[in-house]
Design a protein around this motif. Structure first.
Motif, PDB file in Angstrom:
ATOM      1  N   ASP A 152      96.115  28.821  33.747  1.00  0.00           N
ATOM      2  CA  ASP A 152      94.924  29.074  34.563  1.00  0.00           C
ATOM      3  C   ASP A 152      93.731  28.367  33.933  1.00  0.00           C
ATOM      4  N   ALA A 153      92.697  28.095  34.743  1.00  0.00           N
ATOM      5  CA  ALA A 153      91.417  27.665  34.186  1.00  0.00           C
ATOM      6  C   ALA A 153      90.616  28.863  33.691  1.00  0.00           C
ATOM      7  N   HIS A 154      90.947  30.025  34.252  1.00  0.00           N
ATOM      8  CA  HIS A 154      90.171  31.242  33.994  1.00  0.00           C
ATOM      9  C   HIS A 154      91.056  32.266  33.301  1.00  0.00           C
ATOM     10  N   ASP A 156      90.949  35.401  33.619  1.00  0.00           N
ATOM     11  CA  ASP A 156      91.217  36.548  34.508  1.00  0.00           C
ATOM     12  C   ASP A 156      91.211  37.858  33.730  1.00  0.00           C
ATOM     13  N   ASP A 242      98.305  29.590  38.039  1.00  0.00           N
ATOM     14  CA  ASP A 242      97.166  29.353  38.926  1.00  0.00           C
ATOM     15  C   ASP A 242      96.949  27.846  38.970  1.00  0.00           C
ATOM     16  N   ASP A 244      94.586  26.069  39.554  1.00  0.00           N
ATOM     17  CA  ASP A 244      93.329  25.514  39.035  1.00  0.00           C
ATOM     18  C   ASP A 244      93.395  25.223  37.536  1.00  0.00           C
ATOM     19  N   THR A 256      88.377  28.000  43.191  1.00  0.00           N
ATOM     20  CA  THR A 256      87.411  27.983  42.093  1.00  0.00           C
ATOM     21  C   THR A 256      87.739  26.835  41.132  1.00  0.00           C
TER      22      THR A 256
HETATM   23 MN   LIG Z   1      91.905  30.543  38.148  1.00  0.00          MN
END
Ligand SMILES: [Mn+2]
Length: 314
Positions: A152-154, A156, A242, A244, A256
Motif C-alpha cells: 500500500d501507499a498508506h 491504513d 492496494d 496505489d 488516493t
Molecule cells: Mn492506499
C-alpha cells in the motif's frame, strides 16, 4: 466489391469455423467449476468509505474484462494460469449494498467464511480497502496465527477517519485490534508492510515499532528483508494489495494516488522475494478504473492478479 457474409458461420461453429466466437463472462483462465478450484476469485464491488475519489466499485468487472488482454502465461514465473497446479474459479461478484456498511461487511465475512470452510483459498477483488477487513476476520477465525503482508501507499493505521472507525484508511489498525482481542493482548509481530509513504507521525511511529516496513527491493538491506521473511514464514499469510502502492505513473487509476511509489517491476521483485510463503488468501483493492481513461491501470491490476495467482499457487 466482395461481400463478406456471415451466413452459415454460426451453423459452422461446431465443425471448426474460421470464426471464433468467445463469451467473456469470467476471468481468463478460470476453471469451469468451483469443485476443480483451489482459489475462488470473488469481486467485491463496494466503495462506501473512499475518502477522496470513489469508483473502485467498478474495478472487478473492468479487471475481468481486461484479463482477456493478457496472456495466461507469465514469463516472470514461467508458469501459466492453465497449468494443473494453478486452479482458480471466478465466482463472479457479490452484490453488496453500497449505502450500508455494516450489512456489506457482514455479507463479505459470511461469504469468505463459506469459501474457507470449503477449503478454498479466497482471492478478493475490491472495492475499497475496507472490504479486506471482514475478509481478514474470516481468515483469523480459521487461522488464529494469521500474518498479514500489506502492499500500500498508506499504512491504513488511522484510529478513525473523521470519527469513523471503519474506513478504508483504518483497516490495518482494525485488523490488528481484532488480532489483539483474539490473543488477549497486543500483537505487533504478524504484520509486514511494503511501500507505505503517507500517514501521520503517530502512524509512522506505530509502524516503526509495530510492523516491519519495506520500501524498494533494491535499497532494503538483506538483513531487513530476511527479518520480514522470518516474521511471515511458517505461518499462514494473507496478502492484501492496494494498487496505489504502485507509483501513479504506473497506476493513475486509483482513488488516493500518492507520488513516490513502486514500479511494476519492483512489485514483481517483492512477489519473488515472498514467493516461498504460505499465502492462504489474497486480495487486490482500490483500482478506480475511470480515473485512467487509457485503461492501462486496469490492465496493470489484472496483471498483478495473474502474478499473485501464479506466484502463490502450489
Ligand atoms: Mn492506499
Amino acid at each position: 466489391m466482395m461481400m463478406v457474409t456471415t451466413a452459415g458461420v454460426l451453423a459452422g461453429l461446431d465443425e471448426g469455423s474460421l470464426f471464433h466466437m468467445v463469451q467473456r463472462p469470467v476471468w481468463m483462465g478460470s476453471r469451469p467449476t468451483m469443485a476443480e478450484a483451489d482459489w475462488v476469485l470473488v469481486g467485491v464491488p463496494w466503495d462506501g468509505t473512499c475518502s477522496l475519489r470513489p469508483g473502485s466499485r467498478f474495478a472487478p468487472a473492468a479487471i475481468r474484462d481486461a484479463s482477456w488482454g493478457l496472456e495466461t502465461y507469465s514469463p516472470y514465473t514461467r508458469t501459466s494460469l492453465e497449468d494443473p497446479h494453478v486452479a482458480f474459479y471466478d465466482a463472479g461478484e457479490l452484490e453488496v449494498p453500497c449505502g450500508n456498511r455494516e450489512k456489506a461487511l457482514g455479507m463479505i465475512r459470511t461469504l469468505c467464511g463459506e469459501a474457507l470452510a470449503m477449503n478454498k483459498r479466497w482471492f478478493g477483488v475490491g472495492g475499497d480497502h475496507l472490504v479486506t477487513l471482514p475478509t481478514l476476520q474470516a481468515h483469523m477465525d480459521r487461522y488464529p496465527d494469521l500474518a498479514i503482508l500489506h502492499f500500500d501507499a498508506h499504512g491504513d493505521l488511522a484510529q478513525d477517519i473523521l470519527g469513523e472507525a471503519l474506513s478504508h484508511g483504518t483497516i490495518i489498525r482494525r485488523a490488528m485490534d481484532h488480532m489483539a482481542a483474539m490473543a488477549g493482548g497486543p500483537v505487533l509481530d504478524p504484520l509486514v508492510q511494503v511501500g507505505i509513504r503517507s500517514g501521520t507521525v503517530d502512524q509512522f511511529d506505530w509502524m516503526t515499532q509495530g510492523s516491519l516496513h519495506l520500501m524498494f527491493p533494491e535499497s532494503e538491506p538483506q538483513e531487513k528483508i530476511q527479518a520480514a521473511l522470518n516474521r511471515l514464514s511458517g505461518r499462514p499469510v494473507f496478502l492484501t494489495f492496494d494498487v496505489d502502492v504502485l507509483d501513479p505513473a504506473h497506476m493513475p487509476g486509483t482513488g488516493t494516488p500518492e507520488a513516490g511509489g513502486l514500479s511494476f517491476v519492483q512489485v514483481l521483485r517483492w512477489f519473488e522475494v515472498f514467493s516461498g510463503l504460505n499465502v492462504v488468501g489474497a486480495d487486490v483493492v482500490e483500482l478506480a478504473p475511470h480515473y485512467d481513461p487509457s485503461g492501462a491501470s486496469t490492465f496493470a491490476a489484472a496483471k498483478v492478479i495473474r502474478e499473485l495467482l501464479l506466484r502463490f499457487s502450489r
